[in-house]
Design a protein around this motif. Structure first.
Motif, PDB file in Angstrom:
ATOM      1  N   UNK A 195      -5.699  12.743 -11.388  1.00 37.08           N
ATOM      2  CA  UNK A 195      -4.686  11.688 -11.321  1.00 37.08           C
ATOM      3  C   UNK A 195      -5.237  10.553 -10.469  1.00 37.08           C
ATOM      4  N   UNK A 196      -4.913   9.341 -10.841  1.00 40.59           N
ATOM      5  CA  UNK A 196      -5.378   8.173 -10.098  1.00 40.59           C
ATOM      6  C   UNK A 196      -4.175   7.449  -9.517  1.00 40.59           C
ATOM      7  N   UNK A 197      -4.214   7.207  -8.227  1.00 41.49           N
ATOM      8  CA  UNK A 197      -3.179   6.414  -7.560  1.00 41.49           C
ATOM      9  C   UNK A 197      -3.770   5.043  -7.267  1.00 41.49           C
ATOM     10  N   UNK A 198      -2.978   4.011  -7.556  1.00 39.85           N
ATOM     11  CA  UNK A 198      -3.425   2.634  -7.331  1.00 39.85           C
ATOM     12  C   UNK A 198      -2.396   1.943  -6.451  1.00 39.85           C
ATOM     13  N   UNK A 199      -2.853   1.405  -5.326  1.00 43.50           N
ATOM     14  CA  UNK A 199      -1.956   0.733  -4.382  1.00 43.50           C
ATOM     15  C   UNK A 199      -1.656  -0.681  -4.867  1.00 43.50           C
ATOM     16  N   UNK A 200      -0.633  -1.315  -4.282  1.00 39.49           N
ATOM     17  CA  UNK A 200      -0.359  -2.720  -4.616  1.00 39.49           C
ATOM     18  C   UNK A 200      -1.551  -3.633  -4.316  1.00 39.49           C
ATOM     19  N   UNK A 201      -2.414  -3.224  -3.379  1.00 35.61           N
ATOM     20  CA  UNK A 201      -3.607  -4.009  -3.049  1.00 35.61           C
ATOM     21  C   UNK A 201      -4.781  -3.642  -3.965  1.00 35.61           C
TER      22      UNK A 201
END
Length: 106
Positions: A69-75
């Motif tokens: 799974x890949x998590x992507x931050x707002x940045x």
């Protein structure tokens, strides 16, 4: 039917409510499961392999078997989370929840 016709009333036919109704009825209790129709859940539908096994979830309900799974931050920072020694099963909540409700009713 009256309220005294049931030993338990379970409110909500999502995974927890439908599983509770199924488990109670399997033990011989008289169970009424109440659920509001037309409200598919927007959550991801991830189910760990242990729960797939413990709750006897048929393979045809799994729309994918995720190994990362890949998590992507707002940045736009990204973190990959690899699933060691297995996978997480993904289900379509509309189909999955209905399967659980039908199984509880049977």
């Amino acid at each position: 039917m009256t309220a005294t016709d049931f030993d338990f009333v379970v409110v909500g036919g999502g995974p927890s409510g439908a599983t509770a109704a199924h488990d109670l009825s399997s033990e011989g209790w008289r169970v009424l499961l109440l659920d509001r129709q037309g409200r598919p859940k927007p959550c991801g539908g991830a189910i760990p392999p242990r729960l797939i096994k413990d709750f006897d979830i048929p393979d045809h309900l799994l729309v994918a078997k995720i190994k990362c799974a890949r998590m992507i931050s707002p940045a736009d920072k990204q973190v990959d989370m690899h699933i060691d020694n297995g996978y997480v099963g993904m289900v379509d909540r509309q189909d999955f929840d209905e399967f659980l409700r039908v199984r509880a009713a049977q």
